[in-house]
Write a protein that holds these residues in place. Sequence first.
Motif, PDB file in Angstrom:
ATOM      1  N   ARG A 186       0.859  -1.229   0.001  1.00  0.00           N
ATOM      2  CA  ARG A 186       0.053   0.029  -0.070  1.00  0.00           C
ATOM      3  C   ARG A 186       0.849   1.100  -0.052  1.00  0.00           C
ATOM      4  O   ARG A 186       1.889   1.234   0.680  1.00  0.00           O
ATOM      5  N   LEU A 187       0.338   2.194  -0.727  1.00  0.00           N
ATOM      6  CA  LEU A 187       1.158   3.456  -0.498  1.00  0.00           C
ATOM      7  C   LEU A 187       0.235   4.475   0.617  1.00  0.00           C
ATOM      8  O   LEU A 187      -0.893   4.809   0.141  1.00  0.00           O
TER       9      LEU A 187
ATOM     10  N   ALA B  38      10.685   0.367  -2.431  1.00  0.00           N
ATOM     11  CA  ALA B  38      10.022  -0.810  -2.013  1.00  0.00           C
ATOM     12  C   ALA B  38      10.199  -1.274  -0.827  1.00  0.00           C
ATOM     13  O   ALA B  38       9.435  -1.616   0.068  1.00  0.00           O
ATOM     14  N   ASP B  39      11.699  -1.456  -0.371  1.00  0.00           N
ATOM     15  CA  ASP B  39      12.208  -1.800   0.788  1.00  0.00           C
ATOM     16  C   ASP B  39      11.732  -0.913   2.012  1.00  0.00           C
ATOM     17  O   ASP B  39      11.346  -1.406   2.849  1.00  0.00           O
TER      18      ASP B  39
ATOM     19  N   TRP C  32      -6.073  -4.729 -12.267  1.00  0.00           N
ATOM     20  CA  TRP C  32      -5.412  -4.367 -11.008  1.00  0.00           C
ATOM     21  C   TRP C  32      -4.248  -5.109 -10.858  1.00  0.00           C
ATOM     22  O   TRP C  32      -3.195  -4.838 -10.373  1.00  0.00           O
ATOM     23  N   ALA C  33      -4.142  -6.341 -11.065  1.00  0.00           N
ATOM     24  CA  ALA C  33      -2.815  -7.398 -10.863  1.00  0.00           C
ATOM     25  C   ALA C  33      -1.952  -7.147 -11.642  1.00  0.00           C
ATOM     26  O   ALA C  33      -0.672  -6.940 -11.254  1.00  0.00           O
ATOM     27  N   SER C  34      -2.127  -6.314 -12.972  1.00  0.00           N
ATOM     28  CA  SER C  34      -0.960  -5.904 -13.833  1.00  0.00           C
ATOM     29  C   SER C  34      -0.610  -4.450 -13.194  1.00  0.00           C
ATOM     30  O   SER C  34       0.681  -4.105 -13.199  1.00  0.00           O
TER      31      SER C  34
ATOM     32  N   VAL D 124       3.601  -1.149 -10.390  1.00  0.00           N
ATOM     33  CA  VAL D 124       4.091  -0.198  -9.443  1.00  0.00           C
ATOM     34  C   VAL D 124       5.107  -0.890  -8.421  1.00  0.00           C
ATOM     35  O   VAL D 124       6.231  -0.173  -8.280  1.00  0.00           O
ATOM     36  N   MET D 125       4.897  -2.281  -8.308  1.00  0.00           N
ATOM     37  CA  MET D 125       6.071  -2.796  -7.654  1.00  0.00           C
ATOM     38  C   MET D 125       7.282  -3.032  -8.297  1.00  0.00           C
ATOM     39  O   MET D 125       8.543  -2.807  -7.581  1.00  0.00           O
TER      40      MET D 125
END
Length: 184
Positions: free
Chosen positions: A2-3, A77-78, A117-119, A124-125
């Motif tokens: 989540r952001l 991401a970390d 959404w999965a894509s 984003v990740m």
Amino acid sequence: MRLTTKGGFALTAMIDVALREQDGPVPLASISKRQHIARSSLELLFSKLRQHALIKATRGPGGGYTLTRKASEITVADILASVDGQAASEPEADTAPASARNKDGTEIGCYSTEALWASAKHHVMEFLGSVTLQSLVDDQLAKGVRVDDAPVRRKEPALRPSASLRHVNAPNSVFAWNGVFAKR
């Protein structure tokens, strides 16, 4: 992943540490003051960042926080994963609705947005995993962010006004005022 605002604060604080750690450990109080983030919030965030081995603490006078690895080895991401409680490589539980089913359990159809959404989540990740803390620091320096050379110092005590030696012809207590009014 989540952001969140919490993640944004953690990222801002980590950039601050990376900018200033060459002068020694960076105190939370100075980060709080510069970034306008409550110290209590920073303490919680830095606890999580320390648990994920992104920063280390130095206690005592002149203490503070430093990075455990080079800024070029830490990704956005970390950082976000450490404060939001999910490893960057772990897939997040699906929040999209499941396929609809008949009364007998056979699938009627699939929502077309699940794949979208999965894509999007995958992209984003992938992007957040490619952005390093060092690249964010370099961006800040290119924008003209000034890094203080000297550590933040405590306020100097204010100068006390000098005592005036002139004579004041006025009562100096409640009892003296009583005497002034009694004479009238």
